[in-house]
Design a protein around this motif. Structure first.
Motif, short mmCIF file in Angstrom:
data_model
loop_
_atom_site.label_atom_id
_atom_site.label_comp_id
_atom_site.label_asym_id
_atom_site.label_seq_id
_atom_site.Cartn_x
_atom_site.Cartn_y
_atom_site.Cartn_z
N LEU A 55 0.82 -1.21 0.00
CA LEU A 55 0.00 0.00 0.00
C LEU A 55 0.86 1.26 0.00
CD1 LEU A 55 -2.94 -0.86 2.45
CD2 LEU A 55 -2.93 -0.89 -0.05
N LEU A 56 2.05 1.17 0.55
CA LEU A 56 2.94 2.33 0.56
C LEU A 56 3.35 2.77 -0.84
CD1 LEU A 56 5.45 1.75 3.51
CD2 LEU A 56 3.88 3.65 3.22
N LEU A 57 3.22 1.88 -1.80
CA LEU A 57 3.60 2.20 -3.16
C LEU A 57 2.57 3.09 -3.85
CD1 LEU A 57 5.05 -1.26 -4.27
CD2 LEU A 57 6.30 0.78 -3.55
N HIS A 58 1.41 3.27 -3.26
CA HIS A 58 0.42 4.19 -3.83
C HIS A 58 0.79 5.61 -3.43
CE1 HIS A 58 -3.31 6.12 -4.95
NE2 HIS A 58 -3.73 4.99 -5.52
N PRO A 59 0.83 6.53 -4.37
CA PRO A 59 1.28 7.90 -4.05
C PRO A 59 0.37 8.63 -3.08
CG PRO A 59 0.40 7.78 -6.29
CD PRO A 59 0.53 6.38 -5.81
N ASP A 60 -0.88 8.20 -2.92
CA ASP A 60 -1.80 8.88 -2.01
C ASP A 60 -1.75 8.33 -0.59
OD1 ASP A 60 -2.58 10.39 -4.13
OD2 ASP A 60 -4.54 9.45 -4.40
N VAL A 61 -0.99 7.26 -0.36
CA VAL A 61 -0.94 6.61 0.95
C VAL A 61 0.38 6.96 1.63
CG1 VAL A 61 -1.02 4.44 2.21
CG2 VAL A 61 -2.42 4.74 0.16
N LYS A 62 0.29 7.59 2.77
CA LYS A 62 1.47 7.98 3.54
C LYS A 62 1.40 7.34 4.92
CE LYS A 62 2.80 10.64 0.21
NZ LYS A 62 3.94 10.25 -0.65
N PHE A 63 2.11 6.23 5.08
CA PHE A 63 2.08 5.53 6.35
C PHE A 63 2.98 6.21 7.37
CE2 PHE A 63 0.24 1.81 4.30
CZ PHE A 63 -0.45 1.22 5.33
N ASN A 64 2.81 5.81 8.61
CA ASN A 64 3.83 6.10 9.60
C ASN A 64 5.05 5.21 9.32
OD1 ASN A 64 2.02 3.86 10.44
ND2 ASN A 64 3.46 3.65 12.12
N ILE A 65 6.19 5.59 9.87
CA ILE A 65 7.41 4.85 9.59
C ILE A 65 7.40 3.48 10.26
CG2 ILE A 65 9.93 4.90 9.84
CD1 ILE A 65 8.73 6.90 7.84
N LYS A 89 0.71 2.68 -14.64
CA LYS A 89 1.23 1.39 -15.08
C LYS A 89 2.57 1.07 -14.42
CE LYS A 89 -2.05 0.23 -17.95
NZ LYS A 89 -2.90 -0.98 -17.68
N GLN A 90 3.39 2.08 -14.29
CA GLN A 90 4.70 1.88 -13.68
C GLN A 90 4.57 1.50 -12.21
OE1 GLN A 90 7.27 5.28 -13.98
NE2 GLN A 90 9.05 4.24 -13.11
N ALA A 91 3.73 2.23 -11.47
CA ALA A 91 3.52 1.93 -10.05
C ALA A 91 2.86 0.57 -9.87
CB ALA A 91 2.69 3.03 -9.40
N ALA A 104 3.18 -2.03 -11.84
CA ALA A 104 4.20 -3.06 -12.08
C ALA A 104 5.10 -3.20 -10.86
CB ALA A 104 5.01 -2.70 -13.31
N ALA A 105 5.49 -2.08 -10.25
CA ALA A 105 6.34 -2.15 -9.06
C ALA A 105 5.63 -2.83 -7.91
CB ALA A 105 6.77 -0.74 -8.66
N LEU A 106 4.34 -2.59 -7.79
CA LEU A 106 3.58 -3.18 -6.70
C LEU A 106 3.48 -4.70 -6.85
CD1 LEU A 106 0.40 -1.78 -5.08
CD2 LEU A 106 0.41 -4.15 -5.82
N THR A 107 3.18 -5.17 -8.04
CA THR A 107 2.98 -6.61 -8.24
C THR A 107 4.30 -7.38 -8.24
OG1 THR A 107 2.94 -6.22 -10.63
CG2 THR A 107 0.82 -6.32 -9.49
N LYS A 108 5.39 -6.71 -8.62
CA LYS A 108 6.69 -7.39 -8.68
C LYS A 108 7.45 -7.35 -7.36
CE LYS A 108 7.42 -6.59 -13.63
NZ LYS A 108 8.25 -5.92 -14.66
N ARG A 109 6.95 -6.60 -6.41
CA ARG A 109 7.67 -6.49 -5.14
C ARG A 109 7.74 -7.85 -4.46
NH1 ARG A 109 7.60 -5.90 0.20
NH2 ARG A 109 8.81 -4.17 1.10
N PRO A 110 8.93 -8.23 -3.93
CA PRO A 110 9.04 -9.54 -3.24
C PRO A 110 8.14 -9.59 -2.02
CG PRO A 110 11.21 -8.60 -3.72
CD PRO A 110 10.22 -7.53 -4.00
N LEU A 111 7.72 -10.78 -1.66
CA LEU A 111 6.87 -10.96 -0.49
C LEU A 111 7.62 -10.57 0.78
CD1 LEU A 111 5.26 -14.42 -1.35
CD2 LEU A 111 4.15 -12.19 -1.45
N SER A 112 6.89 -10.00 1.73
CA SER A 112 7.48 -9.59 3.00
C SER A 112 7.17 -10.61 4.09
CB SER A 112 6.92 -8.22 3.43
OG SER A 112 7.21 -7.23 2.47
N ASN A 113 8.12 -10.75 5.01
CA ASN A 113 7.90 -11.54 6.23
C ASN A 113 7.46 -12.97 5.93
OD1 ASN A 113 8.06 -11.69 9.01
ND2 ASN A 113 5.93 -11.10 9.33
N THR A 114 8.11 -13.61 4.95
CA THR A 114 7.77 -14.98 4.59
C THR A 114 8.42 -15.95 5.57
OG1 THR A 114 9.63 -15.05 3.05
CG2 THR A 114 7.47 -14.43 2.16
#
Length: 528
Positions: A240-250, A470-472, A474-484
């Motif tokens: 979700l952090l890869l969406h430009p409108d979403v600004k998470f806490n650190i 399209k670029q974002a 692609a980056a979102l779907t190709k990102r490696p899985l976290s905490n596997t």
């Protein structure tokens, strides 16, 4: 019914070899045989040839032999001697579902119980039909923490999507606006962010505040990812952090609503310093800094874009962890927490959006076990701990309400695995007592893994954020899985079929209720 690939295994799986523990004792039969020979040998000797001391020794030996023989006979059906260690100390992995357990720290009577799964599931089904919890009055919620509700206003800025407001900032704190924040002590990354924010705060134009001070924009999360553990919340958070409108806490898991505001991180460490609400709000100041740009002289189009920015947080404890209340109110007689985390979130932010990620509860529990247990892990050890946990839950629910057992801190601390976290419907129903159904998005990890893009789009729609480029995308779907799962844990293989069948049978009633409430049969997990 389970699919064919998870067919029911016999209760005594031949692939599981029992562990034999001798505890340094002489085997029972050898011990009995030895003393039997002593008895026969002494019976042929003329006792008059011995001194008085020897006679006393003989009588003591004879008495001891008799006691051991009697102990063996009296406990024949229990497969042990009265003088041997308790059978509860033995750790055999080949434990059928009729073994025994002690409900110790759970506050239940210390008694042996056996699991009759048919009876237990029938009991669970009957106790699942309970009236909704009574939500405490708002004045009582506010009365528990007046500082929290005085620090957050009742109304937020119009025209800004996130729940934000301007906070007056005293002039004496301008040089170090984040000094003393307890989160910075535990996170180097957050400390770096705070140092940069402090520098920017001192340099950029600000609105004048009262008494010569200044004011800064403060924001609460627009949405919360509340759980469950080992259900993919970390991976969802980072995508979700890869969406430009979403600004998470650190910090991904601040655990503030359930833990740190009460002053604890882990109960075994005891209560420590309370994290004030100001420290929690600091986590979202980076997002607030970006949102504040909407009123800093930008073009109307840019201000509108910045006003659409949202922030969120993801703590997998928020959905279920309310254990602090049992420690804070030890003098109260309630069997259930008087307040839940959602009562406070709803009181300060009634329009919040809630995201829940769930998973087959059997797989969730096994993943949880592998992640948190550090040594001596095995499928057999997991099976044993599942059986013990089911026994403890049966002992509790036979005497108490279902909700009181699910929320019981004593029972939770007694269980060797976190069985209650998979009883999703109990927690979800309690969240639905304060939030409307349309405010809660419930996802399945299985759907997330099978159709990542489709599930993410569903989350974006729920949050009312625009589509990705399209670029974002692609980056979102190709990102490696976290905490596997760690490689060493993967090498242990899956849980035993007998364990899966036991957990499937145990959770069946909970899953049926969940599927009914959500009107989605996929939450039965019957053929995954």
């Amino acid at each position: 019914m389970l699919g064919s690939k998870h067919g029911r295994a016999s209760r005594s799986d031949p692939r599981i070899s029992p562990i034999v523990e001798h505890y340094g004792k002489t085997p029972t039969r050898a011990y009995f045989h030895f003393h039997g020979n002593v008895f026969l040998r002494w019976s042929r000797v003329n006792l008059w040839t011995f001194s008085k001391v020897q006679a006393v020794v003989f009588l003591l030996s004879l008495t001891l032999s008799f006691l051991i023989m009697a102990s063996y006979v009296l406990t024949w059906g229990k497969k042990g001697l009265l003088l041997t260690p308790s059978p509860y100390h033995f750790k055999s992995p080949d434990i059928p579902t009729n073994t025994t357990a002690i409900a110790s720290a759970s506050g239940l009577p210390l008694k042996r119980t056996s699991v009759d799964m048919r009876l237990l599931t029938k009991m669970i089904r009957s106790k699942l039909e309970y009236p909704p919890r009574r939500v405490p009055d708002e004045k009582d919620i506010i009365g528990t923490d007046t500082h929290l509700f005085s620090a957050i206003p009742r109304h937020f800025l119009p025209g800004v999507k996130s729940p934000c407001w301007y906070e007056d900032f005293p002039v004496e704190k301008i040089r170090d606006p984040y000094g003393g924040n307890l989160f910075t002590v535990r996170s180097k990354n957050f400390k770096i962010v705070c140092d940069r924010l402090a520098s920017a705060f001192r340099q950029r134009p600000r609105r004048p505040g009262v008494d010569g001070g200044l004011s800064r924009l403060r924001c609460l999360p627009y949405f919360y990812i509340i759980g469950q553990p080992k259900c993919g919340t970390t991976d969802l958070f980072h995508r979700l952090l890869l969406h430009p409108d979403v600004k998470f806490n650190i910090m991904k898991e601040p655990h503030w609503w359930t833990r740190k505001r009460f002053g604890y991180i882990r109960f075994k460490d005891g209560f420590q310093e309370n994290f004030p609400v100001e420290d929690y709000l600091d986590l979202f100041d980076l997002a607030a800094y970006n949102i504040q740009g909407s009123s800093a002289g930008n073009s109307p189009g840019e201000r509108r874009r910045l006003a659409r920015l949202i922030t969120g947080e993801a703590s997998a404890s928020t959905m279920w962890d309310n254990q602090a209340w049992s420690y804070l109110h030890v003098d109260r007689e309630e069997a259930e927490p008087p307040f839940l985390a959602q009562d406070f979130i709803h009181t300060v932010q009634p329009d919040a959006k809630i995201i829940v990620m769930l998973r087959d509860p059997a797989e969730r529990l096994y993943s949880d076990y592998l992640y948190f247990k550090m040594a001596n892990k095995s499928a057999e050890d997991f099976h044993q701990k599942v059986v013990e946990s089911v026994q403890l839950f049966q002992s509790c629910v036979s005497e108490r309400s279902l909700r009181s057992c699910v929320y019981s801190t004593g029972l939770s601390n007694s269980m060797p695995v976190r069985l209650t976290l998979g009883m999703y419907i109990v927690f979800l129903l309690d969240w639905l007592t304060v939030f409307h159904r349309e405010q809660i998005l419930v996802l399945r990890l299985e759907d997330y893994a099978a159709n990542l893009q489709g599930t993410i789009e569903k989350v974006f729609d729920f949050l009312n954020v625009g589509p990705l480029s399209k670029q974002a995308e692609a980056a979102l779907t190709k990102r490696p899985l976290s905490n596997t799962r760690r490689a060493a844990d993967r090498s242990l293989g899956p849980m035993l079929p007998s364990t899966r069948n036991l957990l499937w049978e145990f959770h069946q009633a909970f899953n049926h209720k969940l599927a009914s409430v959500l009107d989605n049969q996929a939450f039965l997990w019957s053929d995954t």
